[in-house]
Design an enzyme around this catalytic site. Structure first.
Site, PDB file in Angstrom:
ATOM      1  N   GLY A 104       0.740  -1.190   0.024  1.00  0.00           N
ATOM      2  CA  GLY A 104       0.030  -0.050   0.064  1.00  0.00           C
ATOM      3  C   GLY A 104       0.796   1.386  -0.133  1.00  0.00           C
ATOM      4  N   GLY A 141       3.335  -3.505  -4.309  1.00  0.00           N
ATOM      5  CA  GLY A 141       3.060  -3.896  -5.655  1.00  0.00           C
ATOM      6  C   GLY A 141       3.410  -2.568  -6.183  1.00  0.00           C
ATOM      7  N   ARG A 142       2.553  -1.639  -6.078  1.00  0.00           N
ATOM      8  CA  ARG A 142       2.822  -0.206  -6.691  1.00  0.00           C
ATOM      9  C   ARG A 142       3.792   0.420  -6.794  1.00  0.00           C
ATOM     10  NH1 ARG A 142      -1.692   3.198  -7.622  1.00  0.00           N
ATOM     11  NH2 ARG A 142      -2.937   1.845  -6.043  1.00  0.00           N
ATOM     12  N   TYR A 145     -10.798   5.716 -11.522  1.00  0.00           N
ATOM     13  CA  TYR A 145     -10.543   6.403 -10.355  1.00  0.00           C
ATOM     14  C   TYR A 145     -10.284   8.039 -10.498  1.00  0.00           C
ATOM     15  CZ  TYR A 145      -8.244   1.786  -9.093  1.00  0.00           C
ATOM     16  OH  TYR A 145      -7.944   0.495  -9.259  1.00  0.00           O
ATOM     17  N   CYS A 148     -14.402   4.799 -28.284  1.00  0.00           N
ATOM     18  CA  CYS A 148     -15.715   5.456 -28.545  1.00  0.00           C
ATOM     19  C   CYS A 148     -16.426   5.514 -26.945  1.00  0.00           C
ATOM     20  CB  CYS A 148     -16.761   4.648 -29.387  1.00  0.00           C
ATOM     21  SG  CYS A 148     -15.917   4.562 -31.063  1.00  0.00           S
TER      22      CYS A 148
HETATM   23  C1  LIG Z   1      -3.171  -4.958  -3.713  1.00  0.00           C
HETATM   24  C2  LIG Z   1      -2.768  -5.591  -2.784  1.00  0.00           C
HETATM   25  C3  LIG Z   1      -1.372  -5.297  -2.445  1.00  0.00           C
HETATM   26  C4  LIG Z   1      -0.409  -4.400  -3.124  1.00  0.00           C
HETATM   27  O1  LIG Z   1      -0.974  -3.196  -2.939  1.00  0.00           O
HETATM   28  P1  LIG Z   1       0.229  -1.944  -3.372  1.00  0.00           P
HETATM   29  O2  LIG Z   1      -0.818  -0.624  -3.038  1.00  0.00           O
HETATM   30  O3  LIG Z   1       0.147  -2.072  -4.887  1.00  0.00           O
HETATM   31  O4  LIG Z   1       1.218  -2.079  -2.873  1.00  0.00           O
HETATM   32  C5  LIG Z   1      -0.882  -6.208  -1.354  1.00  0.00           C
HETATM   33  N1  LIG Z   1      -1.550  -7.250  -0.785  1.00  0.00           N
HETATM   34  C6  LIG Z   1      -2.964  -7.289  -0.993  1.00  0.00           C
HETATM   35  C7  LIG Z   1      -3.654  -8.196  -0.190  1.00  0.00           C
HETATM   36  C8  LIG Z   1      -3.601  -6.164  -1.824  1.00  0.00           C
HETATM   37  O5  LIG Z   1      -4.885  -6.528  -2.109  1.00  0.00           O
END
Ligand SMILES: *Cc1c(COP(=O)(O)O)cnc(C)c1O
Length: 431
Positions: free
Chosen positions: A248, A292-293, A334, A361
């Protein structure tokens, strides 16, 4: 420039990892995803080093595959010492096909079907992150049928609100993810899990949301987990070995977003964890995080070719590009902001106010509105920054637009990692 790996060369073109973006567009076509492998590696190292330093040698970051899943990402994160989080059999299959060790996979998901569960067990994934009671019962039964004992983490919902976008806010009590602690249901969940003959409960998981810049919600999270773990230990004798505190951390999409200091955030969380554990009288668990992000977003740039400039008198100027919501649905979903520039004229004044519209479109097909770039002409290359996460992974074939190619750059060299989809590719399952 938003990031250090971006610059402008003597032709006035944007460079990515030292490579001319206009040449990349000419060689590989547009739209094109460009991913700087050196940036990804440095993000992985930041997490691995800070987590080892502050949480100890057993701590590990898991790369959250859903941000960007394709074969070529797995050798990169594996060689940097990451585990991975996977949320579907498709991600397990891709990671395994790329040679990623299955025992380092954590299988997530709020609705794992019996066939998903069987697939993951047969592949041998390291951990299941069990989301709910139904999954727990099915997993126990199927693991029993296969003569296996599966390690799991239990996904708890801690009632936290990280103040992020509604659509990416997952930690509140009223959520489809995990089992809530506040309602007392988690107690029953843990007890049932401990009673399962074919399941070994290793610890807890919780994830509060995404695109978060402060440590507060993570600090509250480790505190609640420590208190909860102490309570369960007292009531049942079960001491959780692992806390997986999810992903996150936010990234900079525009210069309005703050710069994130990940080691500092991790240090703050670790201090808080140590205090909370000593206050609750429990040992310090092994910590996992799931970025992730913040691993892949900054590494990505999408290149488009300008189709035209349409000036609607008295209203606004539209610059149309040869991609849009099909390769990047995040603005449509978003209203996510992006930094956009004219990569062909990166040395000119960014003084032309416009809205970047895609080719579909669909009036919502936009990438950014009321931004300023150097005025483009048909044929100019437009660069959208910070597209490494949740772009390729969310791409679609709406309007029968093929998915773009993906090129990885590393140490000044580019290589094709995902071929551009062909029309035949899009039709291959149609009878
Ligand atoms: C989406 C998600 C992540 C990754 O979140 P990021 O914001 O991309 O770092 C990690 N764990 C779970 C369970 C998620 O749903």
């Amino acid at each position: 420039m938003l990031y250090d790996n971006l610059s402008v060369n003597d032709k006035g073109h944007l460079t990515i990892g030292g490579i001319d973006s206009v040449s990349l567009a000419a060689e590989y076509g547009t739209p094109l995803y460009v991913l700087d492998e050196d940036v990804i590696r440095s993000k992985c190292r930041t997490y691995v080093d800070a987590m080892h330093k502050y949480f100890g040698p057993e701590a590990a970051p898991l790369y959250a595959s859903k941000a960007l899943c394709f074969k070529g990402i797995y050798p990169v994160v594996a060689s940097e010492g990451m585990c991975v989080d996977v949320v579907s059999p498709g991600e397990i299959y891709t990671a395994a096909a790329a040679g990623f060790p299955v025992e380092k996979m954590f299988f997530h998901g709020t609705n794992k079907t019996d066939s998903d569960i069987r697939f993951a067990l047969e592949k041998g994934v390291g951990y299941f992150v069990v989301d709910n009671f139904n999954e727990l019962a099915s997993l126990d039964r199927i693991a029993g049928e296969l003569g296996m004992k599966q390690k799991v983490l239990l996904r708890l919902t801690l009632g936290l609100d990280p103040h992020t976008l509604e659509a990416i806010n997952t930690g509140r009590v009223d959520s489809q993810f995990g089992v809530p602690v506040d309602t007392g249901q988690a107690d029953e969940f843990v007890r049932e899990a401990l009673d399962c003959a074919n399941i070994s409960v290793e610890g807890y998981h919780s994830h509060v949301g995404s695109q978060i810049f402060e440590s507060d919600s993570f600090m509250r999270q480790v505190e609640i987990l420590a208190e909860y773990s102490a309570k369960v230990a007292k009531e049942t004798g079960f001491a959780a070995k692992i806390f997986n505190i999810g992903g996150g951390f936010g990234v900079r999409y525009t210069d309005k977003d703050p710069e994130q200091n990940i080691p500092e955030r991790i240090r703050e969380v670790s201090e808080h964890l140590k205090d909370a554990c000593s206050r609750c009288g429990i040992g310090i668990p092994v910590i996992y995080m799931e970025p992730g992000r913040s691993i892949v977003a900054d590494a990505g740039v999408t290149l488009y070719e300008t189709g035209g400039v349409k000036e609607v008198k008295g209203y606004r100027n539209y610059v149309t590009v040869d991609g849009g919501m099909t390769d990047n649905p995040r603005y449509a979903l978003y209203k996510s902001e992006y930094t956009v520039l004219n990569a062909s004229r990166a040395d000119e004044n960014a003084d032309y106010e416009c809205t970047i519209a895609g080719r579909c479109c669909e009036s919502g097909d936009r990438i950014a509105e009321y931004i300023n770039i150097a005025k483009p002409e048909r044929g100019d290359i437009i660069a959208v920054l910070t597209t490494g996460a949740y772009n390729y992974a969310m791409a679609s074939n709406y309007n029968r637009v093929p998915r773009p190619a993906l090129v990885m750059v590393k140490s000044g060299e580019a290589r094709l990692a995902v071929r551009r989809e062909s029309f035949e590719d899009m039709m291959k399952n149609e009878l």
